[in-house]
Design a protein around this motif. Structure first.
Motif, mmCIF file in Angstrom:
data_model
loop_
_atom_site.group_PDB
_atom_site.id
_atom_site.type_symbol
_atom_site.label_atom_id
_atom_site.label_comp_id
_atom_site.label_asym_id
_atom_site.label_seq_id
_atom_site.Cartn_x
_atom_site.Cartn_y
_atom_site.Cartn_z
ATOM 1 N N THR A 1 20.543 -10.157 8.319
ATOM 2 C CA THR A 1 19.236 -10.537 8.885
ATOM 3 C C THR A 1 18.380 -9.295 9.115
ATOM 4 N N ARG A 2 17.050 -9.473 8.962
ATOM 5 C CA ARG A 2 16.101 -8.360 9.140
ATOM 6 C C ARG A 2 15.188 -8.649 10.318
ATOM 7 N N ILE A 3 15.075 -7.679 11.191
ATOM 8 C CA ILE A 3 14.268 -7.816 12.403
ATOM 9 C C ILE A 3 13.112 -6.820 12.306
ATOM 10 N N ASP B 1 21.101 -13.956 7.193
ATOM 11 C CA ASP B 1 20.079 -14.020 6.137
ATOM 12 C C ASP B 1 18.747 -14.570 6.640
ATOM 13 N N CYS B 2 18.407 -14.222 7.863
ATOM 14 C CA CYS B 2 17.107 -14.614 8.420
ATOM 15 C C CYS B 2 16.127 -13.455 8.287
ATOM 16 N N LYS B 3 14.830 -13.792 8.270
ATOM 17 C CA LYS B 3 13.792 -12.769 8.342
ATOM 18 C C LYS B 3 12.960 -13.037 9.585
ATOM 19 N N ILE B 4 12.955 -12.082 10.499
ATOM 20 C CA ILE B 4 12.183 -12.206 11.731
ATOM 21 C C ILE B 4 11.057 -11.180 11.617
ATOM 22 N N GLN B 5 9.827 -11.639 11.448
ATOM 23 C CA GLN B 5 8.705 -10.741 11.201
ATOM 24 C C GLN B 5 8.196 -10.123 12.505
ATOM 25 N N SER B 6 7.345 -9.118 12.368
ATOM 26 C CA SER B 6 6.929 -8.301 13.515
ATOM 27 C C SER B 6 6.303 -9.134 14.640
#
Ligand SMILES: CC(C)(COP(=O)(O)OP(=O)(O)OC[C@H]1O[C@@H](n2cnc3c(N)ncnc32)[C@H](O)[C@@H]1OP(=O)(O)O)[C@@H](O)C(=O)NCCC(=O)NCCS
Length: 168
Positions: free
Chosen positions: A40-42, A57-62
């Protein structure tokens, strides 16, 4: 389980976080007491509170805020500046005029199911379930459950007609 994020970045506050493998965390984040799944990307300026769970495998945007009581399953996209809410009737103080603590208010849990996507600026009221693969439009205020695969937008969020229906 990994010891920490897979990347280096400055100005991160990370305390008591369970990281999966190859998690990427950018700068100016504040993560504490939460769980974050593999790969996952934070993004920057994200806060994730104690008790929150983010899948793999999540995308957490700014600029997103994920509070206690929120569970995000795998492969979920969370846009920029998404706000979760867990206290529907907030008050600063209790009946005795003292600052509220956890015994003074009801935490409403929220579930975002696998593969769902939340558009930028969405506000998610506590106690809702956003179904698998659902898509929440930018700026939506979600006050009720969203069915799996449904596309919703607006305030309060409601179903958007599928493209084929719009041509009539
Ligand atoms: C909701 C969304 C998925 C709809 O996309 P779409 O199916 O292609 O729909 P359209 O753009 O054809 O719009 C359909 C109708 O919904 C309205 N609409 C679209 N997005 C809307 C939104 N976010 N809020 C309110 N209304 C919206 C349109 O004005 C249009 O209304 P009309 O039928 O009265 O003309 C999309 O607009 C959206 O908000 N996506 C999220 C994008 C995002 O935040 N990405 C994050 C990373 S950059």
């Amino acid at each position: 389980m990994a010891d920490g994020p897979a990347n280096d970045a400055g100005h991160r506050l990370i305390d008591d976080v369970d990281f999966g493998d190859d998690v990427v965390v950018y700068s100016f984040t504040n993560l504490y007491g939460c769980r974050i799944g593999d790969r996952t990307r934070i993004g920057p300026f994200v806060e994730i509170q104690r008790g929150a769970v983010v899948g793999a495998d999540c995308k957490i945007q700014s600029h997103t805020f994920i509070c206690d009581g929120v569970t995000i399953e795998d492969e979920v996209f969370i846009g920029h500046g998404v706000l979760f809410i867990n206290d529907k009737h907030p008050r600063a103080t209790n009946d005795h005029g003292q600052l509220q603590d956890t015994d003074d208010w009801e935490l409403l849990p929220t579930l975002v199911e696998r593969g769902a996507a939340l558009g930028s600026g969405a506000v998610i009221l506590g106690g809702v379930r956003i179904g698998a693969g659902a898509l929440v439009g930018a700026g939506a205020v979600v006050t009720r459950d969203v069915a799996a695969g449904e596309v919703v937008a607006g305030s309060p969020a409601s179903k958007i007609r599928p493209p084929a229906a719009r041509d009539n």
